[in-house]
Structure formats: structure tokens, C-alpha cells
Design a protein around this motif. Sequence first.
Motif, mmCIF file in Angstrom:
data_model
loop_
_atom_site.group_PDB
_atom_site.id
_atom_site.type_symbol
_atom_site.label_atom_id
_atom_site.label_comp_id
_atom_site.label_asym_id
_atom_site.label_seq_id
_atom_site.Cartn_x
_atom_site.Cartn_y
_atom_site.Cartn_z
ATOM 1 N N GLY A 77 0.810 -1.205 0.000
ATOM 2 C CA GLY A 77 0.000 0.000 0.000
ATOM 3 C C GLY A 77 0.848 1.262 0.000
ATOM 4 O O GLY A 77 2.078 1.214 0.109
ATOM 5 N N TYR A 78 0.188 2.374 -0.115
ATOM 6 C CA TYR A 78 0.876 3.653 -0.258
ATOM 7 C C TYR A 78 1.685 4.020 0.981
ATOM 8 O O TYR A 78 2.866 4.340 0.900
ATOM 9 C CB TYR A 78 -0.141 4.752 -0.560
ATOM 10 C CG TYR A 78 0.447 6.145 -0.589
ATOM 11 C CD1 TYR A 78 1.100 6.607 -1.723
ATOM 12 C CD2 TYR A 78 0.349 6.988 0.518
ATOM 13 C CE1 TYR A 78 1.647 7.877 -1.754
ATOM 14 C CE2 TYR A 78 0.897 8.258 0.494
ATOM 15 C CZ TYR A 78 1.539 8.695 -0.643
ATOM 16 O OH TYR A 78 2.095 9.954 -0.669
ATOM 17 N N ALA A 79 1.051 3.970 2.143
ATOM 18 C CA ALA A 79 1.679 4.501 3.357
ATOM 19 C C ALA A 79 2.909 3.708 3.778
ATOM 20 O O ALA A 79 3.867 4.265 4.304
ATOM 21 C CB ALA A 79 0.658 4.534 4.493
ATOM 22 N N ARG A 80 2.920 2.404 3.549
ATOM 23 C CA ARG A 80 4.001 1.558 4.060
ATOM 24 C C ARG A 80 5.122 1.327 3.051
ATOM 25 O O ARG A 80 6.057 0.581 3.329
ATOM 26 C CB ARG A 80 3.435 0.210 4.502
ATOM 27 C CG ARG A 80 2.520 0.286 5.700
ATOM 28 C CD ARG A 80 2.246 -1.092 6.259
ATOM 29 N NE ARG A 80 1.507 -1.927 5.302
ATOM 30 C CZ ARG A 80 1.435 -3.248 5.376
ATOM 31 N NH1 ARG A 80 2.073 -3.897 6.336
ATOM 32 N NH2 ARG A 80 0.737 -3.931 4.499
ATOM 33 N N THR A 81 5.038 1.953 1.898
ATOM 34 C CA THR A 81 6.039 1.715 0.856
ATOM 35 C C THR A 81 6.973 2.911 0.729
ATOM 36 O O THR A 81 6.526 4.054 0.649
ATOM 37 C CB THR A 81 5.364 1.462 -0.508
ATOM 38 O OG1 THR A 81 4.463 0.365 -0.378
ATOM 39 C CG2 THR A 81 6.395 1.132 -1.565
ATOM 40 N N PHE A 101 13.363 8.542 -10.186
ATOM 41 C CA PHE A 101 12.190 9.113 -9.527
ATOM 42 C C PHE A 101 12.646 9.898 -8.302
ATOM 43 O O PHE A 101 13.330 9.350 -7.430
ATOM 44 C CB PHE A 101 11.215 8.010 -9.116
ATOM 45 C CG PHE A 101 10.640 7.259 -10.277
ATOM 46 C CD1 PHE A 101 9.575 7.769 -10.997
ATOM 47 C CD2 PHE A 101 11.190 6.048 -10.672
ATOM 48 C CE1 PHE A 101 9.043 7.078 -12.078
ATOM 49 C CE2 PHE A 101 10.678 5.349 -11.747
ATOM 50 C CZ PHE A 101 9.604 5.870 -12.456
ATOM 51 N N ALA A 102 12.254 11.147 -8.229
ATOM 52 C CA ALA A 102 12.739 12.035 -7.176
ATOM 53 C C ALA A 102 12.253 11.618 -5.790
ATOM 54 O O ALA A 102 12.956 11.778 -4.800
ATOM 55 C CB ALA A 102 12.314 13.473 -7.466
ATOM 56 N N ASN A 103 11.029 11.061 -5.727
ATOM 57 C CA ASN A 103 10.475 10.679 -4.436
ATOM 58 C C ASN A 103 9.409 9.613 -4.628
ATOM 59 O O ASN A 103 9.082 9.217 -5.758
ATOM 60 C CB ASN A 103 9.896 11.898 -3.703
ATOM 61 C CG ASN A 103 8.929 12.684 -4.583
ATOM 62 O OD1 ASN A 103 8.002 12.112 -5.158
ATOM 63 N ND2 ASN A 103 9.159 13.979 -4.712
ATOM 64 N N LYS A 104 8.865 9.153 -3.515
ATOM 65 C CA LYS A 104 7.882 8.075 -3.543
ATOM 66 C C LYS A 104 6.620 8.477 -4.303
ATOM 67 O O LYS A 104 6.070 7.686 -5.082
ATOM 68 C CB LYS A 104 7.533 7.660 -2.115
ATOM 69 C CG LYS A 104 6.528 6.517 -2.054
ATOM 70 C CD LYS A 104 6.249 6.111 -0.620
ATOM 71 C CE LYS A 104 5.277 7.040 0.055
ATOM 72 N NZ LYS A 104 4.803 6.511 1.360
ATOM 73 N N ARG A 156 -6.457 -2.574 -5.517
ATOM 74 C CA ARG A 156 -6.405 -2.125 -4.127
ATOM 75 C C ARG A 156 -5.497 -0.908 -3.996
ATOM 76 O O ARG A 156 -5.822 0.049 -3.275
ATOM 77 C CB ARG A 156 -5.904 -3.265 -3.240
ATOM 78 C CG ARG A 156 -5.772 -2.895 -1.775
ATOM 79 C CD ARG A 156 -5.439 -4.113 -0.933
ATOM 80 N NE ARG A 156 -4.166 -4.718 -1.298
ATOM 81 C CZ ARG A 156 -3.675 -5.801 -0.700
ATOM 82 N NH1 ARG A 156 -4.356 -6.387 0.267
ATOM 83 N NH2 ARG A 156 -2.520 -6.297 -1.072
ATOM 84 N N LEU A 157 -4.369 -0.935 -4.688
ATOM 85 C CA LEU A 157 -3.458 0.211 -4.670
ATOM 86 C C LEU A 157 -4.132 1.451 -5.227
ATOM 87 O O LEU A 157 -3.977 2.554 -4.689
ATOM 88 C CB LEU A 157 -2.197 -0.110 -5.481
ATOM 89 C CG LEU A 157 -1.218 1.047 -5.700
ATOM 90 C CD1 LEU A 157 -0.657 1.544 -4.368
ATOM 91 C CD2 LEU A 157 -0.085 0.619 -6.635
ATOM 92 N N TRP A 158 -4.903 1.285 -6.313
ATOM 93 C CA TRP A 158 -5.579 2.434 -6.912
ATOM 94 C C TRP A 158 -6.556 3.077 -5.934
ATOM 95 O O TRP A 158 -6.566 4.297 -5.755
ATOM 96 C CB TRP A 158 -6.300 2.015 -8.194
ATOM 97 C CG TRP A 158 -7.363 2.976 -8.622
ATOM 98 C CD1 TRP A 158 -8.696 2.753 -8.725
ATOM 99 C CD2 TRP A 158 -7.182 4.360 -8.992
ATOM 100 N NE1 TRP A 158 -9.365 3.881 -9.121
ATOM 101 C CE2 TRP A 158 -8.450 4.887 -9.292
ATOM 102 C CE3 TRP A 158 -6.061 5.185 -9.081
ATOM 103 C CZ2 TRP A 158 -8.638 6.208 -9.695
ATOM 104 C CZ3 TRP A 158 -6.251 6.510 -9.478
ATOM 105 C CH2 TRP A 158 -7.517 7.007 -9.782
#
Length: 249
Positions: A77-81, A101-104, A156-158
Motif C-alpha cells: 500500500g501507499y503509506a508503508r512503501t 524518480f525524485a520521491n515516492k 487495491r493500490l488504486w
Amino acid sequence: MLDSRPGTSGHASRERRVRSPARLGWPHGQDENGARGAVRRVRQGAREDTTPPPADRYDERRNQLAESALQTLGELGYARTSLREIANNSQFSHGVVHYYFANKTELIVYCVRHYKAQCVRRYDGLVAHSTTPEELLTSFAAKLVETLQLEAPMHRLWYDLRTQSMFEEPLREAVLMIDQTLEDMIWRVVSRYAELSGADVAMTPAAAYGVLDGLFQQALLGYLTAEPQEALDTMTDQVHALMPLTLRG
């Protein structure tokens, strides 16, 4: 005892050994200036290797990174990656990932755009080739089931990213753009269904998208947390029940 020749000190002997090309590992017959020139050429070559690749190679590598990162993103998921987490679960180093890629946020937006660009084209064939409303309806429901079964982590990611965009402004532009492409995709299906049925659409594109996307999200939740087959069967039945309601009369 360090040097038995007259007038030579131990310090001088050590100095000669330090200056010896052979002891520095230079090739036979190459002097100090030649070695320094070789070092400069190696360093110059290293600098040249770090120059940005051509545009097509650059995009190709970003696509490779996106494909590699999607699995980790779908699982965590977004928060934990983080970029480091993505690198740890791929064949690419953290430095390579950070170079492209400059950031997450930039990486995740690129990944989801890359995935959804492929996803929306999957329905174009059934829209073009269906000749009856029943055929289109059956093909559409089957395709929804297929993509949910094969790519549940990506969906789910979307939905995770779409929710996060309500709190994180850097995500909003990309999320709204992707959301619009999905709405357009659903509208092509609904419009073709209406055309084959000889009727007009009773809903706006946004309303039709909201109905069918909500149905898909509920099926995804059931597929991941409850009874997978029951969730798929329910979605199929609901697609057949709801699609006629998008038509007027």
C-alpha cells in the motif's frame, strides 16, 4: 641496514620505494604521468556513464522500474512503501530508483498511470466487437471478473491512492486524470450498450461511472476479505441487473 649503499638513509630508501612505478602497479614501461593520464581517462569515462540516457532509453527504464515496483506497492500500500523498500524487492538498487524518480509520490503516480493506461484499453475490444446488448453485457461482466481475479493488488493500490489524494495535494492532479480516463472507459461501454439496445442513456457519465465503480470496489473488498467466489458471482449478477438501469425508458 635499510640501505647498505654509502650516503643513503632509510628515509630515502622508503621514498624510492613509494615512487617506484612497478610498486604502484603501473604497466611495464609506463611512467607516473602516463598512469595519471590513465586515471583521468577512467574518471572521465565514469562521468560519461552517468549522463542521462536518450529519451527512449530513459522512458524504457522508468517503465521497467514501474513494473517492478507495482508488486511491492500492491502488497504494502501507499503509506508503508518507500523507495528503499521498492528497491529491496526488485533487481534495482536504491540509487537507481532514486535517479529515475525524485520521491515516492512521483514513482507511485507513474506506476498507477502506467498500469491504468493498459487497463482501460482492455475493454475497447469488447465494445468494438459486441453485436448485441446481451453479448456486450456478458463480455463486460466477464472482463471485470478476470481483472479482479488477476490483479486485485493493483486495484487495491488504486483505491488506496485515490483516498490518499484527499489528504495529499501532490497526488490530486494525477488521481483526477486517471479517474477521468476510467470514467471515459465506462462511458464507452455504457454508450455502446445503449446503442445496441436502441435506447438513450439515462445517466451522466459521472453517475454511470459512480454506479459501476462502486460495484467493482465492493466486489474487490469481498474478494480480498470475505468469500472470493461469492464476491465474483455477486458482481456478475449485479452488472446484469444494473446495466439496464442506465438506460432511459
